[in-house]
Motif scaffolding. Sequence first.
Motif, PDB file in Angstrom:
ATOM      1  N   ARG A  77       2.894   1.591   1.849  1.00 25.74           N
ATOM      2  CA  ARG A  77       2.037   2.653   2.361  1.00 25.74           C
ATOM      3  C   ARG A  77       2.100   2.760   3.883  1.00 25.74           C
ATOM      4  N   GLY A  78       3.011   2.019   4.461  1.00 17.46           N
ATOM      5  CA  GLY A  78       3.229   2.112   5.898  1.00 17.46           C
ATOM      6  C   GLY A  78       4.358   3.068   6.205  1.00 17.46           C
ATOM      7  N   ALA A  79       5.415   2.535   6.855  1.00 21.02           N
ATOM      8  CA  ALA A  79       6.523   3.381   7.287  1.00 21.02           C
ATOM      9  C   ALA A  79       7.221   4.108   6.141  1.00 21.02           C
ATOM     10  N   PRO A  80       7.466   3.469   4.989  1.00 16.93           N
ATOM     11  CA  PRO A  80       8.135   4.217   3.917  1.00 16.93           C
ATOM     12  C   PRO A  80       7.352   5.446   3.477  1.00 16.93           C
ATOM     13  N   GLN A  81       6.059   5.270   3.299  1.00 16.53           N
ATOM     14  CA  GLN A  81       5.238   6.415   2.888  1.00 16.53           C
ATOM     15  C   GLN A  81       5.228   7.487   3.963  1.00 16.53           C
ATOM     16  N   ALA A  82       5.084   7.065   5.192  1.00 18.13           N
ATOM     17  CA  ALA A  82       5.063   8.034   6.284  1.00 18.13           C
ATOM     18  C   ALA A  82       6.367   8.804   6.347  1.00 18.13           C
ATOM     19  N   ALA A 102       6.565  12.707  -4.461  1.00 15.78           N
ATOM     20  CA  ALA A 102       7.174  11.002  -3.328  1.00 15.78           C
ATOM     21  C   ALA A 102       8.613  10.132  -1.707  1.00 15.78           C
TER      22      ALA A 102
END
Lengths: 212, 493
Positions: free
Chosen positions: B254-259, B26
């Motif tokens: 699921r945007g910038a943090p995930q990326a 993660a």
Amino acid sequence: MSRELFALILLLAPVGCGSDAEPTDPTAPTATPQTPTDPPPTVVPSFAPHVRFKGGAVYANDLARGLELDRDEVCLELGVSDCATEVHKVALGGVDPYDGGVYKPLPEAPVTAPIALDRIAVSACSLRAERDFAAPSSAAFYGALAQGDTSTEARGSVVMALYDRLLLRNPTTAELEAVVGLYDELDGDELPRRWSKLACIAIATTTEAAFY
Amino acid sequence: MPNTTRRLGRRNFLRALGASAAASAAFGLRRRPLAAQPAPDGSPYFLIVLGASGGANLLDSLLARRQSECPATVHAFPDQVVSDIAGTDFRAVDLSFESLGPIPMPFEANQSSFVNKRKDDLMVVTHTGTSVNHAIAQRRAVTGNEAWLGRTLQETVAATYGEGYALPNVYLTEQGFAARGLDDSLPTYAFGETVADPLVWPLALDGRKGIRDAPTADDLQKARALRNDVLDPGSQFEKIFGQAQRLKHWRHQRGAPQAGVEAQGLIDDLILLDEPALLGSYGLTASDDLPALLDKFPDLHTDPFEAQAALAFLLLKNQVSCTVTLAPSLQATINDSQGLDVRNPPIAFDFSHQDHPSAQAFMWRRVMQVADALADLLATVPFGEGSMWDRTLIYFATDFGRTKNKPSGASSFGSGHELNNGSVIMSPLVQGGKVLGGIDDATGFTYGFDRQSGAPVPGTEMSEPDVFAGILQALHVDTAGSGLPDVPAMRRG
């Protein structure tokens, strides 16, 4: 291609679900619809929009049913431990009182939650596709593509089936065209197999699939 | 408190791994700048909150008293087992026990070697807490009793230094030390990411790696883009319920943090499983640091606290996080493969209810070993002109102290919860070798100090906000305008 023509083609297309297996859940859809269903032109947003996350276990159960997989094979990390109920249980809203000392669900979805959800869908969708392409005659979803029919109609039929099985509704025309059109964005080899996985993953990880 | 027994090898995952091995050989926006007293070179400092769960009593470690100094009813040790640590205000206790309370397991607990080795970086800050409820006291240990808008130490450090880190603030425990603060004005990345199981959590750091027949990263990105940009925004579900907080948060994550997480390829940097063949068959590898970690934490695969510490190091070393929080479990960890070998008593330091001296000795040894190993490991990681350890602070956060009295002359007794205590802090950034405040031999109660000079001031007490402020200031976090006291006595230089 006009929407009308597209719908007509779908009406005339053969059913894309060639599985011998019958859904065992009486609430599961039993026939694949053949036309997209467009929403009313005006949708009123909820003034009190409360939704709940399905949680890993329910999500995986839904995937198993929708993709005609055994629940135990939906997603196993390193082949040994269930993604939804063991490895990513806490990230996906579960508790782990005995081992992890986690007595209450996390108050907010952590960064790893959507990633873990993707992993479950990637695993299940990949398995479904590999299985269908290995045995097209008994394929659940991708029989026609596995046998070389990559036509718009064949892909449309798959998308109709995926929406029916995973979201329990028909796609809208826009949704249908978008997923079918993903095929044309792919380059390289094994396009039918790759598109089959991606179409499934895209639909299976929508917020509509994960929340209620 | 839960006291269910936890046994080594308890996890289904590890059991299954063992079987498999045998068979197959993660963004949010910062509201205002925090750093008017910035880090000298603008680079980050690191905070490790090491939760000493259950009440770590300073009379059982660096403030130990000798029986010759105290009344017979005040907790003190035989004179000969208490060492003075040269050049410092510290003491250490070296003890051996025939049992850990009612658990018939002999053990030794040597503190002097650790205190001698770390004396220049160790500091004791006396204070008196405000709650003897475990969960509340733990929370107050990291919020300074809500001293600064309810934000926690970890959130403040993450807000100050964590922008650009994939997961700035990671909680490897779910105890009160990992409480979410109340200051929603902090950037979203400052709030903690919880890790339930350090051994398998890294598998959640990539959407596809380690999954057989998974699409390529580029293909998966196409599916995600279709979902994020077309399917979700156009769905009736989103049009009706899209303003739900949970959906907004999900879309954010699921945007910038995930990326950010996936872009760093962390999955291979953080895996602690020692199963190379199995990992390899899934296209994964264990962390390159695993041998060094096994040297420091030989039981990391069976002891959850060591696993937490190992992952904490990797999160810091790999610049994933700037603050990590760990704590021994409140459940018993028992290795039953070689006789009775208890690694963690039930309810950790709170096992002192059963037998105070042995429980405190055992648990102090446990947290000291982990802190020492973390400092050793961080000292090997170059950072700027020094090492990561030069910029790290370990806060031995604890709930509260323990009652100071005992039956006259007793060597074995149970203790209760007591507000009066203090905290151990270990860092090159603090006034090493110092006890800030003092202790009254007649009662065993600690007293306060002058915030400027650190000189003991009998009759006074320091409070939770003092410790909270001093830690942040030692880490060069600007506290101007916060209402927090200035505590220069706690910082070096």
